[in-house]
Write a protein that holds these residues in place. Sequence first.
Motif, mmCIF file in Angstrom:
data_model
loop_
_atom_site.group_PDB
_atom_site.id
_atom_site.type_symbol
_atom_site.label_atom_id
_atom_site.label_comp_id
_atom_site.label_asym_id
_atom_site.label_seq_id
_atom_site.Cartn_x
_atom_site.Cartn_y
_atom_site.Cartn_z
ATOM 1 N N LYS A 1 57.917 41.772 35.571
ATOM 2 C CA LYS A 1 57.394 43.006 34.879
ATOM 3 C C LYS A 1 55.758 43.745 34.971
ATOM 4 N N ARG A 2 54.928 42.626 35.917
ATOM 5 C CA ARG A 2 53.433 42.894 36.327
ATOM 6 C C ARG A 2 54.305 43.980 37.756
ATOM 7 N N MET A 3 54.806 43.661 38.415
ATOM 8 C CA MET A 3 55.115 44.886 39.785
ATOM 9 C C MET A 3 55.236 45.561 39.157
ATOM 10 N N VAL B 1 31.196 43.316 44.193
ATOM 11 C CA VAL B 1 31.788 43.323 43.121
ATOM 12 C C VAL B 1 33.051 43.220 43.438
ATOM 13 N N ARG B 2 34.001 42.680 42.222
ATOM 14 C CA ARG B 2 35.909 43.140 42.874
ATOM 15 C C ARG B 2 36.412 44.299 42.656
ATOM 16 N N ALA B 3 36.212 44.221 40.838
ATOM 17 C CA ALA B 3 36.392 45.601 40.359
ATOM 18 C C ALA B 3 36.085 46.607 38.895
ATOM 19 N N ALA C 1 46.119 45.520 38.720
ATOM 20 C CA ALA C 1 47.254 45.463 39.435
ATOM 21 C C ALA C 1 47.384 44.507 40.432
ATOM 22 N N LYS C 2 48.391 44.227 41.029
ATOM 23 C CA LYS C 2 48.100 43.114 41.920
ATOM 24 C C LYS C 2 48.913 43.972 43.643
ATOM 25 N N THR C 3 47.685 44.160 43.719
ATOM 26 C CA THR C 3 47.274 45.704 45.365
ATOM 27 C C THR C 3 46.590 45.366 46.608
ATOM 28 N N ASN D 1 42.368 44.876 45.942
ATOM 29 C CA ASN D 1 41.348 44.487 45.961
ATOM 30 C C ASN D 1 41.615 42.398 46.358
ATOM 31 N N TYR D 2 41.901 42.175 47.235
ATOM 32 C CA TYR D 2 41.766 41.184 48.017
ATOM 33 C C TYR D 2 41.366 41.494 49.194
ATOM 34 N N ALA D 3 41.397 42.586 49.650
ATOM 35 C CA ALA D 3 40.510 43.435 51.187
ATOM 36 C C ALA D 3 39.226 43.193 50.964
ATOM 37 N N GLU E 1 34.721 37.712 34.941
ATOM 38 C CA GLU E 1 36.039 38.469 34.793
ATOM 39 C C GLU E 1 37.364 37.311 35.386
ATOM 40 N N GLU E 2 37.264 36.748 36.992
ATOM 41 C CA GLU E 2 38.420 36.111 37.067
ATOM 42 C C GLU E 2 37.634 35.304 38.710
ATOM 43 N N VAL E 3 38.370 34.085 39.200
ATOM 44 C CA VAL E 3 37.854 33.793 40.405
ATOM 45 C C VAL E 3 39.062 34.749 41.206
ATOM 46 N N GLY E 4 38.580 33.986 42.352
ATOM 47 C CA GLY E 4 39.256 34.988 43.498
ATOM 48 C C GLY E 4 41.512 34.831 43.547
ATOM 49 N N SER E 5 41.776 33.900 42.937
ATOM 50 C CA SER E 5 43.186 34.385 42.730
ATOM 51 C C SER E 5 43.940 33.473 41.660
ATOM 52 N N MET E 6 42.295 33.086 40.858
ATOM 53 C CA MET E 6 42.799 32.194 39.436
ATOM 54 C C MET E 6 42.086 33.269 38.308
ATOM 55 N N ASN E 7 42.562 33.264 36.845
ATOM 56 C CA ASN E 7 41.821 33.744 36.024
ATOM 57 C C ASN E 7 41.233 32.477 34.691
ATOM 58 N N ILE E 8 39.961 32.525 34.203
ATOM 59 C CA ILE E 8 39.260 31.874 33.819
ATOM 60 C C ILE E 8 39.406 31.271 33.295
ATOM 61 N N SER F 1 46.549 39.905 35.617
ATOM 62 C CA SER F 1 47.069 39.164 34.148
ATOM 63 C C SER F 1 48.057 37.989 34.073
ATOM 64 N N GLY F 2 47.100 36.803 34.415
ATOM 65 C CA GLY F 2 48.282 35.837 35.303
ATOM 66 C C GLY F 2 48.852 36.017 33.654
ATOM 67 N N ILE F 3 49.485 34.553 35.245
ATOM 68 C CA ILE F 3 51.246 34.276 34.454
ATOM 69 C C ILE F 3 51.058 32.855 33.667
ATOM 70 N N THR F 4 50.175 32.709 34.433
ATOM 71 C CA THR F 4 48.919 30.849 34.147
ATOM 72 C C THR F 4 48.688 31.233 33.138
ATOM 73 N N ARG F 5 47.197 31.662 32.998
ATOM 74 C CA ARG F 5 46.922 32.990 32.038
ATOM 75 C C ARG F 5 47.427 32.325 30.732
ATOM 76 N N GLY G 1 46.462 30.118 37.751
ATOM 77 C CA GLY G 1 47.111 30.057 38.302
ATOM 78 C C GLY G 1 48.146 29.830 38.993
ATOM 79 N N THR G 2 49.309 30.544 39.972
ATOM 80 C CA THR G 2 50.528 30.073 40.574
ATOM 81 C C THR G 2 49.962 29.415 41.376
ATOM 82 N N ALA G 3 49.148 29.337 42.590
ATOM 83 C CA ALA G 3 49.077 28.534 43.864
ATOM 84 C C ALA G 3 48.495 26.678 42.730
HETATM 85 N N1 PMP Z 1 43.891 36.815 39.243
HETATM 86 C C1 PMP Z 1 43.755 37.235 40.825
HETATM 87 C C2 PMP Z 1 43.287 38.088 41.186
HETATM 88 C C3 PMP Z 1 45.827 36.277 41.846
HETATM 89 O O1 PMP Z 1 45.610 36.961 42.789
HETATM 90 C C4 PMP Z 1 46.248 35.478 40.738
HETATM 91 C C5 PMP Z 1 47.619 35.118 41.300
HETATM 92 N N2 PMP Z 1 48.740 35.713 41.441
HETATM 93 C C6 PMP Z 1 45.453 35.344 39.591
HETATM 94 C C7 PMP Z 1 44.421 35.340 38.585
HETATM 95 C C8 PMP Z 1 46.584 34.300 38.626
HETATM 96 O O2 PMP Z 1 47.741 34.799 38.299
HETATM 97 P P1 PMP Z 1 48.998 33.825 38.212
HETATM 98 O O3 PMP Z 1 49.010 32.756 37.795
HETATM 99 O O4 PMP Z 1 50.499 35.264 37.596
HETATM 100 O O5 PMP Z 1 49.156 33.543 39.579
#
Ligand code: PMP
Length: 355
Positions: free
Chosen positions: A92-94, A184-186, A194-196, A199-201, A230-237, A256-260, A300-302
């Motif tokens: 769905k997020r894709m 800033v990130r976004a 978006a997961k694009t 945002n990571y670059a 806002e959020e951490v590198g690859s996690m919501n806070i 919109s993190g699925i773990t969040r 986050g998923t990781a």
């Molecule tokens: N924020 C960012 C920027 C991410 O890359 C991720 C990892 N997908 C998350 C939050 C956490 O999302 P999720 O819980 O869906 O892994």
Amino acid sequence: MEIKYELAKTLKEKPADESKLGFGHIFTDHMFIMNYDIGEGWHDARIVPYGDISLSPAAMCLHYGQEIFEGLKAYRTAEGKIQLFRPDENFKRMNVSNERMVIPKINEQDAMEALMALLNVEKDWVPYSEGASLYIRPFIIATDPYVGVRPADHYMFMIILSPSGAYYSTGLNPVKIYVESNYVRAVRGGTGFAKTAANYAISLAGQDEAHKQDYEQVLWLDGVERKYVEEVGSMNIFFVIDGEIITPALTGSVLSGITRKSAIEICRSKGYTVTERKITIQEVAEAYDAGKLDEVFGTGTAAVISPVGHLKWEDKIMEINDNKIGQISQMLYDTMTGIQWGKIPDEFGWIVEVK
Ligand code: PMP
């Protein structure tokens, strides 16, 4: 959806020592691919041996970053079942990411079928040891050979799989996080939700600076006023302040993190109050000074749940909960990993078994 199979003639040796898997280096024997051509839609779904792909050096994704991706995991239970955690949410997020990046939408059911078919072929690659899992990376890239800025007419959707080790091999150690006040990130209206790739670059310079200062991750502030968390590198806070669980609202610049989402649902089901709202870093610092900042954790998923033990904002250092995991963080970690690895009943209906 019809999927063609071209299976590998020889299979790779699976890593014997799962404690050395690490993350993101090893890939399985096969991958899923389908193509999109304007006028034809998505077609030619196939499972083929994992390997390099051929792209024009002018492929649009390489120049203008028109791409999106997802990340989820497959878990092996003690009984030997293989299961996914809310995979429908990833597809769905894709499509949310696709819409923002002007990439043609995928049929979510077809994508799920593709993943199931690939996992069926690669079942033996799902690790056996505690905490290890098979990381799943679906992604879409724009492939037109054209050096000009416009949405592409041709795309590839692929799924690759990577066995990954336990995130916490030495226990749930709290992380050190650095509040980024320069980069800033976004921004709202941008692509933060978006997961694009962009945002990571864009996050690398801040991440690099954090590493130089011996911090593991960056906590991003809003891009306009630079005061809202806002959020951490690859996690919501999440923050637990005076017993209340608070997480930044999804205002467009946060993923919109699925773990969040799952953490919020678990907390509410257990009677905790969770508030999604704007929260300033000043408010966090004031709560800390008042002795009311009980817990801080990322989701986050990781890592699933990552307790934050040390937070640096300009000259201010906050040591949270004596640098130990808090009660709510531990409860969420136990519940979420318990459901993922089939150790506790899935009363939410989140698990999808790979049959
Ligand atoms: N924020 C960012 C920027 C991410 O890359 C991720 C990892 N997908 C998350 C939050 C956490 O999302 P999720 O819980 O869906 O892994």
